[in-house]
Design an enzyme around this catalytic site. Structure first.
Site, mmCIF file in Angstrom:
data_model
loop_
_atom_site.group_PDB
_atom_site.id
_atom_site.type_symbol
_atom_site.label_atom_id
_atom_site.label_comp_id
_atom_site.label_asym_id
_atom_site.label_seq_id
_atom_site.Cartn_x
_atom_site.Cartn_y
_atom_site.Cartn_z
ATOM 1 N N SER A 37 0.951 -1.224 0.039
ATOM 2 C CA SER A 37 -0.059 0.023 0.132
ATOM 3 C C SER A 37 0.870 1.172 -0.028
ATOM 4 O O SER A 37 0.410 2.295 -0.328
ATOM 5 C CB SER A 37 -0.935 0.067 0.945
ATOM 6 O OG SER A 37 -0.286 -0.339 2.282
ATOM 7 N N LYS B 63 -11.297 0.857 -2.308
ATOM 8 C CA LYS B 63 -10.198 1.439 -3.229
ATOM 9 C C LYS B 63 -10.508 1.441 -4.574
ATOM 10 O O LYS B 63 -11.398 2.263 -4.883
ATOM 11 C CB LYS B 63 -8.808 0.670 -2.997
ATOM 12 C CG LYS B 63 -8.151 0.916 -1.661
ATOM 13 C CD LYS B 63 -7.710 0.103 -0.664
ATOM 14 C CE LYS B 63 -7.383 0.858 0.734
ATOM 15 N NZ LYS B 63 -7.082 0.133 1.822
ATOM 16 N N HIS C 138 -4.972 -3.485 -2.886
ATOM 17 C CA HIS C 138 -4.459 -2.493 -4.042
ATOM 18 C C HIS C 138 -4.165 -3.036 -5.350
ATOM 19 O O HIS C 138 -3.831 -2.653 -6.271
ATOM 20 C CB HIS C 138 -3.231 -1.910 -3.537
ATOM 21 C CG HIS C 138 -3.518 -1.033 -2.308
ATOM 22 N ND1 HIS C 138 -4.006 0.263 -2.446
ATOM 23 C CD2 HIS C 138 -3.427 -1.223 -1.022
ATOM 24 C CE1 HIS C 138 -4.060 0.870 -1.124
ATOM 25 N NE2 HIS C 138 -3.777 -0.061 -0.311
#
Ligand SMILES: *Cc1c(COP(=O)(O)O)cnc(C)c1O
Length: 419
Positions: free
Chosen positions: A205, A265, A233
Site C-alpha cells: 500500500s 479502493k 490495491h
C-alpha cells in the site's frame, strides 16, 4: 503499517498521585496519552484529519481552496460514477439506509448475496463473504484460522491490520524482509511443526510494488503452509478483467486458499470480502467474530459495489488510461531525477527520507494547489518518509503534467535529486 518502534512505550512512567494532586496509586491513562501525543508532535509526526467540503473527481474543495488531489485510492475513478450513485439511491429508496442487523440475524439482504456471488465469480473462487471493512476482514480471518502456538509469517511491509490480526489471534508473528521469498522460507522453517499462515499484501500500500506471489505459493505448498493474500490495491487494477494480482500471477484457490480484498479502493465504495472455498467461507461464517458480531453493511452500499464490480470488469479502458498516466508520470519524474520507487501500479511514492522533508514537500505542493499525502513513521519505517502519490483514471494528462511541474519546482534539498 505498525513498526516495533511504534509499539514501544514512548513516555516515562508517571509518578503516583500526579493526576490533579489526588492521592491515587496508578498513572492516569489520559495523561500518558497526552504525553505520547506531545512527543509525536515534537518529531513532526502528528496526524490530523482535513475536512473536505466537496469532492469532484480528483478535485477537492477545502475551505476556500480547490486542490487537485493525488492521494485518493479511487484508482479507477468509480467513486462518483452515475451507475454507482443510481444503484445506491434506488436501493436506499426501496430498502432504507441501515441493514438493521448482523448478517446472521436478519441483516443479510439480497443485495449482499448478489454482491458475494459476483465477487466469487470475478475472483474465480467458490464463495465470498462480505465484511464491513478490510480491517475487520483481516482480523476476522486470522482469528478464525489461527490459535496460540500457530505461526504467522508476514512481509515486513504488510498492512497494519494483517499484523494486528496475527497479534489478536495470539499466533507467533515472524516477519521477513520486504519481498524476500528466501527469507520467508527461513521463517517457515523456524517452526516446521506449527500450523502456519503466510500472509502478504498483493500490492504494497505504501510502496506500490508487488509480492512475489508465485514464489510464496510454491513455498507454502512445499512446506504445508496456508497462503493468504490481501489484494486491497490489486483488485480492479491487475490481471484479466482486473481480477487482481492473484489472478495475474495465475494462482487459483489451491495455491492461494485465502484471498481478501477491499471495496473501498479501486471499486470506489466501502467494505471488503474474503473469497475462497465453500469450506473456508462456511468456517468464517461460524468463527470470524468481526463478521458475526457486527451490523451488515447497508444494502444500498452493496448494490453500489455490485455496479462497481461490473464496471471494473467491463471498462478495460480505465486500466489502459491509468497505465498511460502512470507511464507519463514515471517518464517525467525520471527526467527530473526524482527519487521514484520501483512501482508500475498507481501508487508512486517519492522517497524523501526524514519526516520533516516529506512534510515540507507536501506543504510546498499544497501552496501550488496540489494535495499529496506525506507518509511518515510509524506508517512507514523511520528514515523512509515519502510523498505517496496516487494516480487515478479520473486524472487527465494535464493533471499529471501539473504535478510534474510542481515537483520540479521543489527545493533541491527535498529528496536526493542531482543538481
Ligand atoms: C486499506 C487497506 C486495508 C483496510 O481496508 P479498509 O476497508 O479501509 O478497512 C487492508 N489491507 C490493505 C492492504 C489496505 O490497503
Amino acid at each position: 503499517m505498525t513498526t516495533e518502534k511504534a509499539k514501544a512505550p514512548l513516555s516515562p512512567p508517571l509518578s503516583p498521585g500526579s493526576a490533579g494532586g489526588e492521592e491515587v496509586g496508578r498513572a492516569s491513562l489520559l495523561q500518558r496519552l497526552t504525553v505520547q501525543t506531545s512527543e509525536r508532535a515534537a518529531c513532526d509526526l502528528l496526524r490530523r484529519a482535513r475536512t473536505v467540503d466537496h469532492a469532484e473527481g480528483p478535485w477537492l474543495e477545502i475551505g476556500d481552496r480547490r486542490l487537485l488531489a493525488f492521494c485518493s485510492n479511487d484508482y479507477l475513478g468509480l467513486a462518483r460514477h452515475p451507475q454507482l450513485i443510481a444503484a445506491f439511491k434506488r436501493v436506499a429508496d426501496d430498502e432504507g439506509v441501515g441493514s438493521t442487523a448482523a448478517h446472521l440475524v436478519c441483516g443479510h439482504r439480497r443485495e449482499h448475496a448478489e454482491l458475494e456471488e459476483a465477487l466469487a465469480e470475478w475472483t474465480g473462487r467458490e464463495r465470498a463473504l462480505l465484511f464491513s471493512t478490510g480491517y475487520m476482514a483481516n482480523l476476522g480471518v486470522m482469528q478464525a484460522l489461527l490459535r496460540r502456538g500457530d505461526l504467522c509469517v508476514q512481509d515486513k511491509l504488510n498492512h497494519a491490520c494483517l499484523l494486528d490480526g496475527a497479534a489478536l489471534a495470539g499466533a507467533t508473528l515472524r516477519r521477513y524482509p520486504h519481498g524476500d521469498a528466501a527469507a520467508a522460507a527461513r521463517q517457515l522453517a523456524s517452526d516446521p511443526q506449527a500450523s502456519t499462515l503466510l500472509a502478504t499484501d498483493g500490492v504494497f500500500s505504501m510502496d506500490g510494488d508487488r509480492a512475489p506471489l508465485r514464489e510464496l505459493a510454491a513455498l507454502c505448498r512445499r512446506d504445508g503452509a496456508t497462503l493468504m493474500v490481501d489484494d486491497a490495491h490489486g483488485l480492479g487494477l491487475l490481471g484479466p478483467e482486473g481480477a487482481g494480482s492473484v489472478a495475474e500471477a495465475g494462482l487459483g484457490t489451491r495455491e492461494v486458499p485465502v484471498l481478501m480484498a477491499t471495496l473501498g479502493k479501486a471499486l470506489g465504495t466501502q467494505g471488503a470480502f474474503v473469497a475462497g472455498s465453500a469450506a473456508l467461507i462456511e468456517g468464517l461464517t461460524q468463527f470470524a467474530r468481526t463478521y458475526v458480531y457486527t451490523t451488515a453493511m447497508p444494502p444500498a452500499l452493496a448494490a453500489a459495489a455490485l455496479a462497481a464490480v461490473r464496471l471494473a470488469r467491463a471498462d478495460g479502458w480505465r486500466r489502459d488510461k491509468l497505465a498511460a498516466l502512470i507511464a507519463r508520470f514515471r517518464g517525467g519524474a525520471t527526467q527530473l531525477g526524482l527519487p521514484l520507487a520501483a512501482s508500475d501500479t498507481p501508487i508512486q511514492p517519492l522517497l524523501l527520507g526524514d519526516a520533516a522533508s516529506a512534510l515540507a514537500a507536501a506543504t510546498a505542493l499544497e501552496a501550488r494547489g496540489l494535495l499529496v499525502g506525506a507518509i511518515r513513521p510509524p506508517t512507514v519505517p523511520a528514515g523512509q518518509a515519502r510523498l505517496r502519490i496516487t494516480l487515478s483514471a479520473a486524472h487527465e494528462e494535464e493533471h499529471v503534467d501539473r504535478l510534474l511541474d510542481a515537483l520540479a519546482a521543489l527545493p533541491r534539498a527535498l529528496g536526493d535529486r542531482p543538481v
